[in-house]
Structure formats: structure tokens, C-alpha cells
Design a protein around this motif. Structure first.
Motif, PDB file in Angstrom:
ATOM      1  N   ALA A  88      11.911   6.006   1.227  1.00 17.75           N
ATOM      2  CA  ALA A  88      12.975   5.019   1.442  1.00 17.75           C
ATOM      3  C   ALA A  88      12.382   3.647   1.735  1.00 17.75           C
ATOM      4  O   ALA A  88      12.846   2.623   1.222  1.00 17.75           O
ATOM      5  CB  ALA A  88      13.883   5.475   2.590  1.00 17.75           C
ATOM      6  N   LEU A  89      11.340   3.619   2.553  1.00 18.41           N
ATOM      7  CA  LEU A  89      10.704   2.346   2.888  1.00 18.41           C
ATOM      8  C   LEU A  89       9.975   1.773   1.670  1.00 18.41           C
ATOM      9  O   LEU A  89       9.980   0.553   1.454  1.00 18.41           O
ATOM     10  CB  LEU A  89       9.727   2.534   4.048  1.00 18.41           C
ATOM     11  CG  LEU A  89       9.059   1.252   4.590  1.00 18.41           C
ATOM     12  CD1 LEU A  89      10.091   0.224   4.996  1.00 18.41           C
ATOM     13  CD2 LEU A  89       8.146   1.593   5.767  1.00 18.41           C
ATOM     14  N   ALA A  90       9.364   2.645   0.859  1.00 20.27           N
ATOM     15  CA  ALA A  90       8.684   2.177  -0.350  1.00 20.27           C
ATOM     16  C   ALA A  90       9.681   1.560  -1.320  1.00 20.27           C
ATOM     17  O   ALA A  90       9.376   0.557  -1.982  1.00 20.27           O
ATOM     18  CB  ALA A  90       7.944   3.336  -1.012  1.00 20.27           C
ATOM     19  N   LEU A  91      10.876   2.148  -1.414  1.00 18.23           N
ATOM     20  CA  LEU A  91      11.904   1.585  -2.291  1.00 18.23           C
ATOM     21  C   LEU A  91      12.361   0.226  -1.775  1.00 18.23           C
ATOM     22  O   LEU A  91      12.593  -0.711  -2.549  1.00 18.23           O
ATOM     23  CB  LEU A  91      13.092   2.550  -2.392  1.00 18.23           C
ATOM     24  CG  LEU A  91      14.154   2.214  -3.439  1.00 18.23           C
ATOM     25  CD1 LEU A  91      13.532   2.187  -4.837  1.00 18.23           C
ATOM     26  CD2 LEU A  91      15.289   3.228  -3.393  1.00 18.23           C
ATOM     27  N   ALA A 140       0.837  -1.210   0.000  1.00 21.34           N
ATOM     28  CA  ALA A 140       0.000   0.000   0.000  1.00 21.34           C
ATOM     29  C   ALA A 140       0.867   1.253   0.000  1.00 21.34           C
ATOM     30  O   ALA A 140       0.571   2.236  -0.703  1.00 21.34           O
ATOM     31  CB  ALA A 140      -0.923  -0.016   1.217  1.00 21.34           C
ATOM     32  N   LEU A 141       1.969   1.239   0.776  1.00 20.21           N
ATOM     33  CA  LEU A 141       2.861   2.399   0.824  1.00 20.21           C
ATOM     34  C   LEU A 141       3.529   2.620  -0.524  1.00 20.21           C
ATOM     35  O   LEU A 141       3.611   3.754  -1.017  1.00 20.21           O
ATOM     36  CB  LEU A 141       3.923   2.197   1.913  1.00 20.21           C
ATOM     37  CG  LEU A 141       4.851   3.393   2.147  1.00 20.21           C
ATOM     38  CD1 LEU A 141       4.103   4.516   2.851  1.00 20.21           C
ATOM     39  CD2 LEU A 141       6.078   2.976   2.971  1.00 20.21           C
ATOM     40  N   ARG A 142       4.002   1.558  -1.141  1.00 22.44           N
ATOM     41  CA  ARG A 142       4.668   1.683  -2.440  1.00 22.44           C
ATOM     42  C   ARG A 142       3.696   2.212  -3.500  1.00 22.44           C
ATOM     43  O   ARG A 142       4.039   3.113  -4.272  1.00 22.44           O
ATOM     44  CB  ARG A 142       5.215   0.325  -2.874  1.00 22.44           C
ATOM     45  CG  ARG A 142       5.828   0.350  -4.270  1.00 22.44           C
ATOM     46  CD  ARG A 142       6.112  -1.032  -4.771  1.00 22.44           C
ATOM     47  NE  ARG A 142       6.617  -0.998  -6.135  1.00 22.44           N
ATOM     48  CZ  ARG A 142       6.869  -2.082  -6.872  1.00 22.44           C
ATOM     49  NH1 ARG A 142       6.677  -3.279  -6.355  1.00 22.44           N
ATOM     50  NH2 ARG A 142       7.315  -1.971  -8.102  1.00 22.44           N
ATOM     51  N   GLU A 143       2.500   1.658  -3.521  1.00 21.72           N
ATOM     52  CA  GLU A 143       1.526   2.093  -4.515  1.00 21.72           C
ATOM     53  C   GLU A 143       1.135   3.555  -4.298  1.00 21.72           C
ATOM     54  O   GLU A 143       0.906   4.298  -5.260  1.00 21.72           O
ATOM     55  CB  GLU A 143       0.283   1.196  -4.467  1.00 21.72           C
ATOM     56  CG  GLU A 143       0.519  -0.241  -4.871  1.00 21.72           C
ATOM     57  CD  GLU A 143       0.832  -0.395  -6.351  1.00 21.72           C
ATOM     58  OE1 GLU A 143       1.351  -1.439  -6.751  1.00 21.72           O
ATOM     59  OE2 GLU A 143       0.565   0.553  -7.109  1.00 21.72           O
ATOM     60  N   GLY A 149      -1.956  19.260   0.693  1.00 21.23           N
ATOM     61  CA  GLY A 149      -3.271  19.718   0.246  1.00 21.23           C
ATOM     62  C   GLY A 149      -4.295  18.646   0.553  1.00 21.23           C
ATOM     63  O   GLY A 149      -4.444  18.205   1.688  1.00 21.23           O
ATOM     64  N   ARG A 150      -4.967  18.173  -0.475  1.00 20.68           N
ATOM     65  CA  ARG A 150      -5.958  17.121  -0.286  1.00 20.68           C
ATOM     66  C   ARG A 150      -5.371  15.737  -0.517  1.00 20.68           C
ATOM     67  O   ARG A 150      -6.049  14.734  -0.366  1.00 20.68           O
ATOM     68  CB  ARG A 150      -7.125  17.359  -1.260  1.00 20.68           C
ATOM     69  CG  ARG A 150      -7.821  18.707  -1.038  1.00 20.68           C
ATOM     70  CD  ARG A 150      -8.914  18.952  -2.056  1.00 20.68           C
ATOM     71  NE  ARG A 150     -10.003  17.997  -1.920  1.00 20.68           N
ATOM     72  CZ  ARG A 150     -11.084  17.993  -2.695  1.00 20.68           C
ATOM     73  NH1 ARG A 150     -11.206  18.904  -3.663  1.00 20.68           N
ATOM     74  NH2 ARG A 150     -12.044  17.094  -2.520  1.00 20.68           N
ATOM     75  N   ARG A 151      -4.097  15.685  -0.908  1.00 29.41           N
ATOM     76  CA  ARG A 151      -3.426  14.412  -1.181  1.00 29.41           C
ATOM     77  C   ARG A 151      -2.648  13.925   0.027  1.00 29.41           C
ATOM     78  O   ARG A 151      -2.265  14.713   0.897  1.00 29.41           O
ATOM     79  CB  ARG A 151      -2.461  14.553  -2.359  1.00 29.41           C
ATOM     80  CG  ARG A 151      -3.114  14.892  -3.685  1.00 29.41           C
ATOM     81  CD  ARG A 151      -2.073  15.171  -4.758  1.00 29.41           C
ATOM     82  NE  ARG A 151      -1.153  14.057  -4.962  1.00 29.41           N
ATOM     83  CZ  ARG A 151       0.100  14.038  -4.545  1.00 29.41           C
ATOM     84  NH1 ARG A 151       0.631  15.078  -3.904  1.00 29.41           N
ATOM     85  NH2 ARG A 151       0.870  12.993  -4.776  1.00 29.41           N
ATOM     86  N   THR A 152      -2.396  12.636   0.066  1.00 34.68           N
ATOM     87  CA  THR A 152      -1.494  12.035   1.040  1.00 34.68           C
ATOM     88  C   THR A 152      -0.210  11.669   0.312  1.00 34.68           C
ATOM     89  O   THR A 152      -0.238  10.881  -0.641  1.00 34.68           O
ATOM     90  CB  THR A 152      -2.115  10.784   1.687  1.00 34.68           C
ATOM     91  OG1 THR A 152      -3.333  11.142   2.334  1.00 34.68           O
ATOM     92  CG2 THR A 152      -1.159  10.185   2.704  1.00 34.68           C
ATOM     93  N   ALA A 153       0.896  12.253   0.725  1.00 39.42           N
ATOM     94  CA  ALA A 153       2.179  12.043   0.048  1.00 39.42           C
ATOM     95  C   ALA A 153       3.159  11.378   0.997  1.00 39.42           C
ATOM     96  O   ALA A 153       2.939  11.317   2.212  1.00 39.42           O
ATOM     97  CB  ALA A 153       2.729  13.375  -0.445  1.00 39.42           C
ATOM     98  N   LEU A 154       4.263  10.867   0.442  1.00 37.92           N
ATOM     99  CA  LEU A 154       5.287  10.185   1.232  1.00 37.92           C
ATOM    100  C   LEU A 154       6.360  11.161   1.696  1.00 37.92           C
ATOM    101  O   LEU A 154       6.783  12.040   0.956  1.00 37.92           O
ATOM    102  CB  LEU A 154       5.941   9.064   0.424  1.00 37.92           C
ATOM    103  CG  LEU A 154       5.054   7.940  -0.106  1.00 37.92           C
ATOM    104  CD1 LEU A 154       5.917   6.825  -0.682  1.00 37.92           C
ATOM    105  CD2 LEU A 154       4.131   7.402   0.964  1.00 37.92           C
ATOM    106  N   THR A 155       6.794  10.978   2.954  1.00 40.05           N
ATOM    107  CA  THR A 155       7.967  11.693   3.445  1.00 40.05           C
ATOM    108  C   THR A 155       9.219  11.036   2.874  1.00 40.05           C
ATOM    109  O   THR A 155       9.146  10.008   2.186  1.00 40.05           O
ATOM    110  CB  THR A 155       8.008  11.649   4.982  1.00 40.05           C
ATOM    111  OG1 THR A 155       8.155  10.274   5.390  1.00 40.05           O
ATOM    112  CG2 THR A 155       6.732  12.231   5.586  1.00 40.05           C
ATOM    113  N   ASP A 156      10.380  11.600   3.187  1.00 34.11           N
ATOM    114  CA  ASP A 156      11.627  10.975   2.741  1.00 34.11           C
ATOM    115  C   ASP A 156      11.749   9.569   3.308  1.00 34.11           C
ATOM    116  O   ASP A 156      12.180   8.636   2.611  1.00 34.11           O
ATOM    117  CB  ASP A 156      12.823  11.828   3.174  1.00 34.11           C
ATOM    118  CG  ASP A 156      12.918  13.132   2.400  1.00 34.11           C
ATOM    119  OD1 ASP A 156      12.277  13.225   1.326  1.00 34.11           O
ATOM    120  OD2 ASP A 156      13.622  14.047   2.866  1.00 34.11           O
ATOM    121  N   ALA A 157      11.373   9.397   4.572  1.00 31.81           N
ATOM    122  CA  ALA A 157      11.419   8.065   5.181  1.00 31.81           C
ATOM    123  C   ALA A 157      10.437   7.130   4.493  1.00 31.81           C
ATOM    124  O   ALA A 157      10.729   5.942   4.278  1.00 31.81           O
ATOM    125  CB  ALA A 157      11.113   8.162   6.677  1.00 31.81           C
ATOM    126  N   GLY A 158       9.269   7.654   4.133  1.00 30.77           N
ATOM    127  CA  GLY A 158       8.283   6.847   3.435  1.00 30.77           C
ATOM    128  C   GLY A 158       8.775   6.395   2.081  1.00 30.77           C
ATOM    129  O   GLY A 158       8.577   5.238   1.687  1.00 30.77           O
TER     130      GLY A 158
END
Length: 314
Positions: free
Chosen positions: A63-66, A8-11, A52-61
């Protein structure tokens, strides 16, 4: 951490919204949010933030998605080891390509796959900007993409399988004053009228570079992005243009010839992009091997190109 949470995080990082992730995974948006919340509880640093209205990944997010990509690769390999999927190239492979590559490669690919034991394919074409090709791997197994020389490399989220480097040549009419030359010097093009691409597209830089070497500015008469349309304009005028050497079908314009530009190496990399775990599948490997064999023919100018009679090797 669970595989569903990492997926889910990667997608989310690749698709940009919880709704898009839910649609891709065939679950509800609330289910995706629950997976992300469960993953966040096990990590000490924030993985997402509101943009804004989106949910985005932090730098840590990110890195974990990768890292989740490697988990997907390991899982795919483990499943194949159990099912012996690697030794049985079955199933359908989704292949997409930009227009001129599709024209040059899809026919020969179908011919090679027309035999017992070969995987099936579904084919599609996309006319997108260079930076949009990696996103196509979300919904296609193999994405045949082009990247112009000097442009940024493909992102780390996709695996890159190089197929071909395609030079750019000058296209002119056979009765043009420069057609008698085996190669064209940039200085020869001083004062010529160009059929160029629209401003902001990478090919424009190559034309500007040629004009700069010649000591002036390019005289742009027309701006056309579609190579086939540009070829028709050159065929009906005394203009010049840059064209890819191998993948553009010039048989409809026998009055045109291609000539290399001496001292320069403008061109584009034609690469096959895919998700790393997708390229572990045996049927995908089979199709990719066929694409490599097809593009391997285009490593030198065909005899008709050297003769100045025709521009393409089919």
C-alpha cells in the motif's frame, strides 16, 4: 519519510530483491537496506518480511509502495514546472513492443520522428507472456503490449494508454472452400484442421469457443505460437488458423486471405504501458501521440481486406 526510502520500497516491490534494487538505483545493497530500515522505523506496522532468501512486501508495504507512485508523479510534475520541460520535448524515449506490433509500428514511428524538434527513440522487441509486460516498464519508457479479451486487466502499478482493439480473423488459402464467403460461421469450421497455439496460451480459448459453438471439439493439427510460422503452414496446407487483423504482415503470403468469424468478437487489446511519472514527460507524450496517430489508421478493414486480395493495411 524520505523520497529515497519510498523509492527503495517501491523498487523492492517491483524488482523482487534488494540486489536488483541496488543495481537499478546504482547504489550498494547495504545502502538499500539502510533506506528500508530507516523507513520502517517511522511506521508502526511491518513493511517487509523474509520470504525464503528474498525480502518481500507486506500488505502495508504494498500500500505504501503504491502511494509512493503518487509521490513520484508529484515530484516529476514539480520538476517539470520549474524547468519548463513539458514545453521542450527533447531527449531519447525507450520504446519496446511485442514482435508483430514492432513490425507494424516501428517503421512509421521513425518516419514521423524524422523531423527537426522531435525526440529521439531507442527501439527493442520482446516476446514475453502477457503477465510479463508490466515489468518491462522498469527499464523502458513505453511498452506496447497485448492483452487478450477476457484476460485479467493490467496491474495498478502501470498506467494504461489504449491504442487499438485488434480482432482475430480466420486465415485460409484463397482456394479454400470457405474463401468465397464474406464471413465465416463457427459451424462452417466443423471438421477443419487447425494450426493452434501451444496449450495454456490465451488464443487456444478462442479456438475452443469456436469449436464449442459448432457443437464439437477443435481438431488441432499443429501447435505453433509464432504467427508468421503459422501463416506459412496454412499457406502450404488446407489448415485454418486465427490471426490478428491489422499487425500481421501478410504480404509474404499473397495466397492467403482473412475472413471475420460471424457472431464472435475474439481479439486483443493493444495498449501502451508506462510508469505514471514517465508519462508526464513531454518527449514521452510526443512519442505516444505519434503511436496513437499510427494505430488510428487501423480502425476498419482496409480495402484489400474487403476485396479478399490482401490481408493487411500498410
Amino acid at each position: 519519510m524520505e523520497l529515497g526510502q519510498l523509492r527503495a520500497l517501491r523498487e523492492l516491490g517491483e524488482r523482487g530483491s534488494i540486489a536488483a534494487v541496488a543495481a537499478a538505483l546504482h547504489v550498494t545493497p547495504s545502502s538499500v537496506s539502510q533506506q528500508l530500515s530507516a523507513l520502517q522505523r517511522g511506521v508502526a506496522v511491518p513493511l517487509t518480511f523474509k520470504d525464503g532468501r528474498r525480502t518481500a512486501l507486506t500488505d502495508a508495504g504494498r500500500a505504501l509502495a503504491l502511494a509512493a507512485v503518487e509521490v513520484e508523479v508529484a515530484l516529476e510534475r514539480a520538476e517539470q514546472a520549474v524547468t519548463q520541460f513539458q514545453s521542450e520535448p527533447q531527449g531519447v524515449v525507450a520504446v519496446t513492443a511485442f514482435h508483430s506490433a514492432a513490425l507494424a509500428l516501428f517503421g512509421p514511428l521513425l518516419t514521423k520522428l524524422n523531423a527537426p524538434g522531435q525526440p529521439g527513440v531507442t527501439l527493442s522487441d520482446f516476446d514475453v507472456a502477457q503477465e510479463s509486460f508490466p515489468a518491462l516498464t522498469q527499464d523502458h519508457d513505453l511498452v506496447i503490449a497485448h492483452r487478450w479479451t477476457g484476460s485479467p486487466p493490467w496491474p495498478a502499478s502501470v498506467r494504461v494508454e489504449p491504442l487499438l482493439f485488434e480482432p482475430l480473423d480466420l486465415v485460409i488459402r484463397k482456394d479454400h472452400q470457405l474463401a468465397a464467403k464474406e464471413s465465416i460461421d463457427p459451424e462452417d469450421l466443423r471438421g477443419e484442421i487447425w494450426v493452434a497455439v501451444h496449450q495454456g496460451f490465451p488464443l487456444e480459448n478462442a479456438i475452443e469457443q469456436i469449436a464449442g459453438i459448432a457443437g464439437g471439439e477443435a481438431c488441432i493439427g499443429h501447435r505453433i505460437n509464432e504467427f508468421f510460422v503459422a501463416a506459412a503452414v496454412v499457406a502450404a496446407s488446407d489448415c485454418v488458423a486465427l490471426m490478428p487483423r491489422y499487425t500481421l504482415d501478410m504480404h509474404h503470403h499473397p495466397e492467403l486471405v482473412l475472413r471475420p468469424i460471424s457472431g464472435l468478437g475474439p481479439g486483443r487489446h493493444i495498449d501502451c504501458l508506462g510508469r505514471p511519472e514517465t508519462l508526464e514527460r513531454a518527449n514521452v507524450k510526443t512519442v505516444l501521440a505519434h503511436l496513437r496517430a499510427i494505430t488510428a489508421r487501423h480502425t476498419s478493414p482496409p480495402p484489400s481486406y474487403r476485396d479478399g486480395a490482401d490481408a493487411r493495411d500498410c
